[in-house]
Every structure is written in structure tokens, then in C-alpha cells.
Design an enzyme around this catalytic site. Structure first.
Site, PDB file in Angstrom:
ATOM      1  N   GLY A  13       0.837  -1.201   0.000  1.00 29.88           N
ATOM      2  CA  GLY A  13       0.000   0.000   0.000  1.00 29.88           C
ATOM      3  C   GLY A  13       0.864   1.241   0.000  1.00 29.88           C
ATOM      4  N   GLY A  14       0.614   2.122  -0.955  1.00 27.58           N
ATOM      5  CA  GLY A  14       1.432   3.327  -1.105  1.00 27.58           C
ATOM      6  C   GLY A  14       0.655   4.593  -0.829  1.00 27.58           C
ATOM      7  N   GLY A  15      -0.322   4.521   0.086  1.00 25.03           N
ATOM      8  CA  GLY A  15      -0.988   5.741   0.541  1.00 25.03           C
ATOM      9  C   GLY A  15      -0.128   6.407   1.605  1.00 25.03           C
ATOM     10  N   GLY A  18       1.490   3.966   4.139  1.00 30.79           N
ATOM     11  CA  GLY A  18       2.513   3.123   3.521  1.00 30.79           C
ATOM     12  C   GLY A  18       3.760   3.915   3.177  1.00 30.79           C
ATOM     13  N   ARG A 300     -19.316  13.556  12.973  1.00 25.67           N
ATOM     14  CA  ARG A 300     -19.944  13.059  11.751  1.00 25.67           C
ATOM     15  C   ARG A 300     -21.123  12.139  11.995  1.00 25.67           C
ATOM     16  NH1 ARG A 300     -14.267  12.306   8.449  1.00 25.67           N
ATOM     17  NH2 ARG A 300     -14.017  14.545   8.148  1.00 25.67           N
ATOM     18  N   HIS A 367     -17.907   6.413   4.210  1.00 25.66           N
ATOM     19  CA  HIS A 367     -16.704   7.218   4.047  1.00 25.66           C
ATOM     20  C   HIS A 367     -15.432   6.572   4.598  1.00 25.66           C
ATOM     21  CE1 HIS A 367     -14.283  10.777   3.701  1.00 25.66           C
ATOM     22  NE2 HIS A 367     -14.140  10.923   4.991  1.00 25.66           N
ATOM     23  N   GLU A 427      -5.512   3.418   7.801  1.00 25.77           N
ATOM     24  CA  GLU A 427      -6.942   3.108   7.923  1.00 25.77           C
ATOM     25  C   GLU A 427      -7.179   1.619   8.155  1.00 25.77           C
ATOM     26  OE1 GLU A 427      -9.419   4.817   4.879  1.00 25.77           O
ATOM     27  OE2 GLU A 427     -11.231   3.836   5.606  1.00 25.77           O
ATOM     28  N   ARG A 437     -14.662   8.342  13.881  1.00 25.31           N
ATOM     29  CA  ARG A 437     -13.436   9.122  13.707  1.00 25.31           C
ATOM     30  C   ARG A 437     -13.765  10.605  13.618  1.00 25.31           C
ATOM     31  NH1 ARG A 437     -11.056  11.441   9.552  1.00 25.31           N
ATOM     32  NH2 ARG A 437     -12.096  10.304   7.862  1.00 25.31           N
ATOM     33  N   LEU A 443      -5.600  11.560   8.472  1.00 19.28           N
ATOM     34  CA  LEU A 443      -4.256  11.802   7.941  1.00 19.28           C
ATOM     35  C   LEU A 443      -3.243  11.665   9.067  1.00 19.28           C
ATOM     36  CD1 LEU A 443      -5.039  14.880   5.644  1.00 19.28           C
ATOM     37  CD2 LEU A 443      -4.597  12.526   4.937  1.00 19.28           C
TER      38      LEU A 443
END
Lengths: 658, 277
Positions: A13-15, A18, A300, A367, A427, A437, A443
Site C-alpha cells: 500500500g502506497g498511501g 505506507g 460526523r 466514508h 486506515e 473518527r 491523515l
């Protein structure tokens, strides 16, 4: 002991999580192999809009503290999160902002050149840092650039367009992965001394959500099938404000409310006048009236339920449809352009209306997954004799923000799953957010995992089992076994091509569409025993049909149908866990709201839902395990809601953040 | 029902006629080196807000051409679906853009209207509408498009910055590496041989990123190396000033300003180097 030069870590995972892990681990001198189904710069983190929370000097001088950020996060999560990790995250937040600033993130500035701040849900202080309304994009770009720098120096090897298929687990320890090249379709094993899963959420289980098309949750589901526990699967955040669409539901950031956006509907049912023709007295600003303290910036889950109830129960939705106004037209257009241009442009492009002049029409959408792979931690040095009562906003913090009070820095089990050497960051890690959350904390948790728990990974590789038995010296059998298992699955799927023409019953795309509709109806804003049981029976039907799924493409090159069909099978198992967790959690807490159990039940359910898959039957089972609630005592989570009868009286509404 | 809202007329969407049929003419290719063919499909628009992506999804579920031939599903790239990841870029009705923001109500408002989809032509085709844009990422590495920080330990904040400087950098930093500017550029050409990338024109995307990092207080330490790379063959002087790039950029990045600014910096850099020897 093997030379460190030969030890490797795999990050899947490259988010944001990651990439932060990659940079931190590479910096410690270990080689990193980074796997992603897309070029990492296109990961879903780009969609995060509003900002990133951290205590800052301005808020601090007004009485805010890292401790209050911690307290807000626990309260916002409705007392479900293990508390020590959240404390450490809040304490680290200011350091993370500084680091991003050094990396060149173009944070918005005050006229004097300091970092600007905005108000966000769940706080009475401005503690959200932002870069326009595309903060996630700006943050991931900064990490992408640092990763590219290490790649140029030979410290990181990227495997983009490679799909994670299965972890290789030998003697209870993760020692590599099997992955597939999405172009050549080659399947092969990769050895590693530790594996970090940073694969995000599972929005696609709901068909249409605010998530990117790649957020299937399949990678996490594969770990879960390989024996990793899944924590709090039923905790799915439904964001109050999204723009309905045919392919996805596009997020309209909470920052729109943080910058003064007001949510309203006409007071009169069926009022078809244009919004500008409806005078203020005939508008129902229901969040401001019901929650005078927080107004439009209630968390939320609360905003979502109120909007849902206004439309579905009261029938007050705009034009009789499931939609309410999110109104920014009272704000100066230049101000809006500076602060929110990115998201207002999205609205203009996709809804075809000008949000500077007309109130936006929005409705809730799936979401974020608070739940995910279950992980452990080592508590830090702050251990009061008794848990404290909820922190009084603006009062002095009981402790400072020194490192290591929440979690022990570098302890090898931080963010490690129940499988040794297999970590979950971002996440996909169930930690930090509890049952709901807070905006602009996602982030933060991604970066915190990468930067803080990345140290744990490096320590594990250097000092624990891998130092005695490095992956490169292990026999090939385990790797070959998993490779063959995955090759067999592919062969099986490909063998279904051309077995009869198009049939809705066995079409992966149709099964997925039906799954999405079912999950959205049964497992989002309101849940009940009867509806959840109906959902389980639908899932049973879909699984039965999936067992006979037929593919429409036999190509041995860039076969997207194969990847998709395979992921649908994994999504069905995640859906099972979500449905069972929802059914067994007989209470209401945060995002999880049961019409048949409307109250929170701390005695029985202030516990983590631990889902595991029985390997023999592939059925899910759940148990409830105690949480770490040693720092803050639970209390009712009301956000100062006023009694229902008091809201009918017309009030002078005050928009938040103005 | 929603006609009561008077939208900004320049952005107004025609009302959706649900149930209308739209034709998609799609350029297909099974893989690198294989010939291209065209397939035409019919899609029924049954939802408000339909876009090229939602129609491609419908085709994927049941790919039968107008002639009644069953084909393989069309391959295409996509990600965020809100024009912020850059993945779904393709050539739609002859114009390069993201397919997620290509609304059917704009492109094909009436029964029987046709939309054509082609892969970008400046990058090697992988399959159907999917292309290989690795060259763009390669160029970012070539120009050292990063801030050379001293590592991730806590060393305090970054440099102070004026709101004006931040706004300029932010605009440049919204580049999502989609490739629209390169597709539209007459000087940027298809190059399948990766060994020639370093001597071929880098294009507006990378030049603008060089400007972004040269503007940053710490990033400018690498400015000489970036300008060296942009001085030689394939550098900024290869720009033919057609200004196509700035017209097609979905993020409205001032690409021609970037090219001009980097052009001046390269000239200055060359003169300085000449006198310093």
C-alpha cells in the site's frame, strides 16, 4: 546474525501510511519493497480534503493541549478505542506537522507567514492545519517525493501495478507475501523479514461510497482469511455531506462546515421555492438548533443521523428528496476561494451548480472504516492510579506531551497484528478512532503509524526472530505453497470464461452491485436485528452465486476482470464480518446505531469486537474483548444536545466558525 | 424538480433525460504491439450524474457491441473518480481529459448521441484505454523533484512563508501527473525506449515541478542540479511555445508561466556557469 543490508521489509500500500512507513524504515537502513495496485501518487489519500489535526501554539495559548486533543478523540470515538495509543498519537501530532512543513507541504498561511488553522468537527479550538481543500493530496505528494528520493538512492524498490494476494506465514510468523503483476499476470513470492499492511479501507463493500475504486478491502480480507483478527468491523463511518453520483458519492469536506457552512432545510414540508427565496425564519437550521454549543460542527455520526432523520423520518428533505442544503452563500466568495476552492470546484464540476451562489445539496455517504486489522501495543509511562473524568475544555492538561507516555517508542508489538511480523498501519489498522473518527484525524493516524510504529518494525527486524532466522535463509517450501495456492485460484477463475453467456446470477459486477445496495441499506446509519438477519441471508445468497462466478475475459495480459472478480469474493467476507459485528453489538455507540438498542451499554460492549474466520467453514465468529480504558472514564456523549421540545422554538442561529 | 435552482449559466448542466441510449465508440488494443480496432457499445443512461466511468462500468458488466458481438470488458485506469488522482485520463471526443469528470449530460445530452474514447497517444498503450505513464514519474526523479530534508526526526518547523508564496506553490503542487499537458504538446512525443527519455523533451509537467521545488527555501538547494538537467537536450529550450499545455490542464496550473520562469533561470544559470567556468 544476518547483515542488516540483506534484511528487507515489505510495505503493501502506497498511501500516506505506507509511504510514511517506507520513508521511516528506509531511513533506518533497512531495504524496503513497496507494493501498490496503482502508482503510489494516485493512492486514495489524495481524496482527503479538510486537514490534519494537531495542537499548535495559538490554540495552546488559548488553553488547548495535546491532552485535550487526546480527550476529544476518545470522546469523539465514543469510548471504544484503546486509550494509550490515542494519547501517543495526539502527543506526536505537532511534530508531524513540523515535519510535513519541512518537506514543503504548502500549508495555508496567515498574513505574517505562520501556518493557518481552521475549525473542525468535535473541537471548540482551531487545531486543523490545511493546504487549501486538498490537504490529503498535498501530504501524500510530499511523502511520494521523499519516497522517490530514496528510490533514486536505491533504498526503496517500488512494485507498482502489483496486487497483494496473500501473506506467507511460516511458524506463526510473516516472512513475505505472494503478489501478482497486474500487467504480465505473473504470480510470485517475495521474501521479507516483516510485512506492513497499509491498504486502507473497504468502502467498495458498500458499492458506492466516497472511497476510490481501489478501496476494496481485499488485501485486509486476505490477511483475515490467513488468520489475522479483524477489529470492530461494524464501525463504518457515514460522512454527513457527500454529493450523490452515478459511479461514486463525492465527499464534500467537513471543512465546508468548519469555514461557516450551515446545514438547513425549509421548515415547511414540500416547500419548492428556490433557496434564496426562503427567508431565514422559514429555514430550519436543525444542527444549530439542536446542538447550540457545536452547531454545524458536531461529529460526523451525529450530523449524519440528524440529516438522515430529517429526510427519512420527517420527510423534510429538499424537494422531497433525500438531500439537505449545505450553505456557504453568506460567506465572501474571495474568502471561500482561498480556503475551499478545491472542494467547491468538485461540486461545480459534478453537480453542475455554482456553490458560491447556490446552497449545495448533499446527503450522507459511506466514508471511512474505523475498524480494520486488529493490532496490539505496549502502553507507555503514563499510568494514573485512577482514570480521570473527561477533560474540561480549555483547562490545564494533567500531563505534558513528552514522547513515550502513551505508547512505548520502538516496542516491537506496536501496530502488530496477532501474526508476528505482520503489521497494520493507517486506515486498515483498527486502532485510534473507536466507534467514530473525528474529522482531520485520519491523515494524522496514517502518518503517526508510519513514523512512530515504523520504528517498531525496524526494531523487530533487527532484534527479534528475523535477526536469528532471516527470511532469505528460510526454505522455499512455504513460499512455493502459497504461490501454488494463488495460481490455483486464478486457474480456477479463468476456467469459467465462456461457460455460458452473460447471466446476472453469476456475473461478478452484478453480484458486487447487489452487495453494495444490501450493505448500504442494512449496515449504515440505522441498523436493527431484523434487517441485519435479512442482510445475512442476502449475503448467503450472494456467496452461493459467487461460488459459480463466471469471468468474461481469459486474457493473460492486464486482466482487470480477474482482479475484480477475485476481490468480490474477499469483499463478501468483509461484509459477513460487518453484518455479524453489527448484529452482536446490541447497543448504540458512535457510528453504530441500533433502533432496537438505542443506548450505549458500557458494561457489556465497551469492548473491541474481534472477528475471526473459521478456516474449515469460512464462517465468521465474533467475541468481545476488553479495551484499555485506564486513562479517561466514559461519560454520556451528547455534545450538549438540547431536549427535542426546546428546538421547536425559533432561535437566532449562530453559524460556527464565523 | 430541481429546476427551481438557477445555476450559474456557464456551468449549467442540461436536464438529464433518463432512459436515453448513448453510443460509445471505443478504441481497443489487446496489448503492446497489437493492432487497434474500434468497438461500439450502447449504454442506457439510467441514473442522474452519469459519467464516462459509470458507463464503462456498465459496459464491463455486459460487453456486447451494437452488432451483438460479445467482447472482453474494456480495460481502463481509474482511482479517485473526483479528478484528483489523475488515473482515468484518456482522449474523449478528441480531447484529452479525465473520464470521471466527463459528464454524459454534457457530452451526449440526446438519444443516440455518440462519445468516442481513445487512449492517450503520447504514452505506450498497455491495453485498450490504459497507458504506461512511467516516463512522467521518471522525469520527476530526473529533476530531483523533492525537498532534501535531513530525515524524519523532529527538528522543528519549516521556513516561514508569505501567503502569496504559498498560493503560488500550492497551485503548482496540485499537479496530479495526469499527462494532459503532454498529450497536447507538439514537442512531446511517444518514446517507448526508456533509455532515450533523458534526452527527450521533459514537457510542461516536470518543468513546472522543477519551478515548484526551486521556489522552496530548502528545495532550492538542488536548483543547480535541476537547471543542469533542463539546460541540455530535452530541456526547457525544446518548448515550442504552442501553449497547448496550459489550455488542457484540468487543474488550471499556470504551466506557461512555469516554463517562462524556468527558461529565465536556465539562461541565468548558463551565464553564471560560463563565467565561473
Amino acid at each position: 546474525m544476518a547483515a542488516a543490508g540483506n534484511q528487507r521489509v515489505i510495505v503493501v500500500g502506497g498511501g500516506l501510511a505506507g509511504l510514511a512507513a517506507t520513508v521511516r524504515i528506509a531511513e533506518s537502513g533497512l531495504a524496503v519493497d513497496l507494493f501498490s495496485v496503482v502508482p503510489v501518487k494516485r493512492s486514495h489519500s489524495v481524496c482527503a480534503q479538510g486537514g490534519i489535526n494537531a495542537c499548535n501554539e495559538v490554540a495552546r495559548q488559548q488553553g488547548y493541549s495535546e491532552y485535550e486533543h487526546f480527550d476529544e478523540t476518545i470522546y469523539g470515538g465514543d469510548f471504544l478505542a484503546d486509550q494509550h495509543p490515542v494519547l501517543e498519537m495526539a502527543n506526536w501530532a505537532p511534530k508531524i506537522i513540523d515535519l510535513l512543513d519541512r518537506m514543503g507541504v504548502p500549508f495555508n498561511r496567515t498574513s505574517e507567514g505562520y501556518r493557518d488553522l481552521r475549525l473542525f468537527g468535535g473541537s471548540l479550538f482551531k487545531r486543523t492545519h490545511f493546504a487549501g481543500a486538498t490537504t490529503g493530496q498535498q501530504l501524500i505528494y510530499a511523502l511520494d517525493e521523499q519516497t522517490r528520493r530514496y528510490e533514486s538512492e536505491g533504498k526503496v524498490t517500488k512494485y507498482e501495478f502489483w496486487e497483494f494476494l496473500w501473506p506467507v506465514i511460516e511458524d506463526g510468523r510473516a516472512v513475505g507475501i505472494v503478489a501478482q503483476d497486474m500487467r504480465t499476470m505473473q504470480i510470485r513470492a517475495f521474501r521479507a523479514d516483516a510485512v506492513v499492511m497499509a491498504t486502507g479501507g473497504c468502502g467498495l463493500v458498500y458499492g458506492k461510497s466516497t472511497n476510490s475504486i481501489i478501496c476494496t478491502g481485499a488485501a485486509a480480507a486476505r490477511c483475515y482469511q490467513a488468520g489475522v483478527h479483524y477489529g470492530n468491523p461494524e464501525m463504518i463511518q457515514v460522512h454527513p455531506t457527500a454529493i450523490p453520483g452515478a459511479d461514486k458519492l463525492r465527499l464534500m469536506s467537513e471543512s465546508a462546515r468548519g469555514e461557516g457552512g450551515r446545514v438547513w432545510v425549509p421548515r415547511k414540508k414540500g416547500d419548492m421555492r428556490a433557496p434564496r427565496d426562503i427567508p431565514d425564519a422559514e429555514r430550519y437550521y436543525f444542527l444549530e438548533e439542536r446542538y447550540p454549543k457545536y452547531g454545524n460542527i458536531v461529529p460526523r455520526d451525529i450530523a449524519t443521523r440528524e440529516i438522515f432523520s430529517i429526510c427519512v423520518d420527517d420527510g423534510l428533505g429538499v424537494s422531497g428528496e433525500n438531500q439537505v442544503y449545505l450553505d456557504l452563500t453568506h460567506r465572501d466568495p474571495d474568502y471561500l476561494k482561498r480556503k475551499l476552492e478545491g472542494i467547491l470546484e468538485i461540486y461545480e464540476k459534478f453537480a453542475g451548480e455554482d456553490p458560491y451562489r447556490n446552497p449545495m445539496k448533499i446527503f450522507p455517504a459511506v466514508h471511512y472504516s474505523m475498524g480494520g486489522l486488529w493490532t496490539t501495543f505496549t502502553p507507555g509511562s503514563y499510568n494514573p492510579a485512577q482514570a480521570r473524568h473527561k477533560h474540561k475544555s480549555g483547562s490545564p492538561a494533567p500531563i505534558d506531551a513528552k514522547v513515550g507516555q502513551g505508547m512505548q517508542l520502538g516496542a516491537i508489538n506496536n501496530a502488530m497484528t496477532n501474526i508476528e511480523g505482520l503489521y497494520a498501519f493507517g486506515e486498515v489498522n483498527f486502532a485510534y478512532h473507536g466507534a467514530n473518527r473525528l474529522g482531520a484525524n485520519a491523515l494524522l493516524s496514517c502518518l503517526f503509524d508510519g513514523l512512530f510504529c515504523g520504528v517498531s518494525v525496524a526494531n523487530y527486524v533487527r532484534n527479534a526472530a528475523p535477526s536469528k532466522a532471516p527470511a532469505e535463509s528460510l526454505p522455499a517450501a512455504a513460499y512455493e505453497r502459497v504461490t501454488q495456492q494463488e495460481e490455483a485460484k486464478v486457474k480456477n477463475l479463468l476456467s469459467t470464461v465462456n461457460q455460458g453467456n452473460y447471466d446476472e446470477k453469476t456475473n461478478a459486477y452484478v453480484i458486487h452491485r447487489e452487495l453494495g445496495v444490501e450493505m448500504t441499506t442494512a449496515c449504515t446509519v440505522v441498523k436493527s436485528d431484523a434487517r441485519l438477519r435479512q442482510c445475512q441471508s442476502k449475503l448467503g445468497e450472494l456467496k452461493g452465486r459467487y461460488a459459480n462466478v463466471k469471468l468474461g475475459d481469459a486474457a493473460g495480459w492486464t486482466n482487470q476482470s480477474l482482479s475484480f472478480a477475485r476481490a468480490v469474493g474477499d469483499m463478501l467476507l468483509v461484509a459477513d464480518a460487518i453484518a455479524l459485528g453489527s448484529l452482536e453489538r446490541k447497543e448504540s455507540r458512535g457510528a453504530h446505531y441500533r433502533t432496537d438498542y438505542k443506548d450505549r451499554d458500557d458494561a457489556n460492549f465497551m469492548k473491541t469486537t474481534l472477528a475471526s474466520l473459521k478456516p474449515e467453514t469460512r464462517d465468521v465468529s465474533v467475541q468481545f474483548v476488553p479495551i484499555d480504558a485506564s486513562l479517561i472514564l466514559p461519560e454520556a456523549r451528547t455534545y450538549g444536545k438540547v431536549a427535542a421540545d426546546a428546538t421547536s422554538a425559533a432561535k437566532q442561529p449562530v453559524a460556527a466558525g464565523v | 424538480m430541481i429546476a427551481t435552482i438557477s445555476a450559474n449559466p456557464t456551468h449549467a448542466t442540461p436536464p438529464t433525460k433518463l432512459g436515453r441510449k448513448v453510443r460509445f465508440r471505443i478504441k481497443r488494443c489487446e496489448g503492446p504491439g497489437k493492432p487497434s480496432t474500434w468497438n461500439t457499445y450502447t449504454v442506457t443512461i439510467d441514473q442522474k450524474g452519469a459519467n464516462v466511468i459509470s458507463c464503462l462500468q456498465q459496459i464491463a458488466a455486459n460487453p456486447v457491441t451494437v452488432e451483438g458481438t460479445r467482447t472482453t470488458p474494456v480495460v481502463w485506469d481509474s482511482g479517485c473518480l473526483e479528478e484528483v488522482c489523475g488515473a482515468c485520463t484518456m482522449v474523449i471526443n478528441g480531447k484529452v481529459r479525465q473520464s470521471c469528470s466527463a459528464l454524459i449530460d454534457h457530452l451526449a445530452p440526446n438519444e443516440g448521441d455518440e462519445i468516442s474514447l481513445e487512449p492517450m497517444s503520447k504514452f505506450p498503450v498497455i491495453r485498450d484505454l490504459s497507458v504506461d505513464r512511467q516516463r512522467m514519474f521518471h522525469n520527476l526523479a530526473r529533476l530531483k523533484a523533492w525537498v532534501p530534508i535531513d530525515g524524519t526526526y523532529a527538528l522543528g518547523g519549516g521556513p516561514k512563508e508569505s501567503p502569496e508564496a504559498q498560493e503560488t506553490r500550492y497551485a503548482l503542487s496540485t499537479c496530479m501527473t495526469c499527462g494532459c499537458c503532454l498529450e497536447a504538446c507538439p514537442q512531446f512525443n511517444l518514446e517507448t525506449d526508456a533509455s532515450k527519455w533523458d534526452s527527450s523533451f521533459v514537457g510542461a509537467q516536470a518543468i513546472s515541478q522543477a519551478r515548484l521545488f526551486n521556489m522552496h527555501e530548502t528545495g532550492k538547494e538542488l536548483a543547480p542540479a535541476r537547471l543542469d538537467a533542463l539546460m541540455g537536450p530535452g530541456g526547457v529550450s525544446d518548448c515550442g511555445n504552442s501553449q497547448n499545455c496550459v489550455k488542457v490542464c484540468p487543474k488550471h496550473i499556470p504551466l506557461t508561466e512555469s516554463i517562462a520562469a524556468v527558461g529565465r533561470a536556465v539562461t541565468l544559470h548558463a551565464i553564471t556557469k560560463f563565467f565561473r567556468g
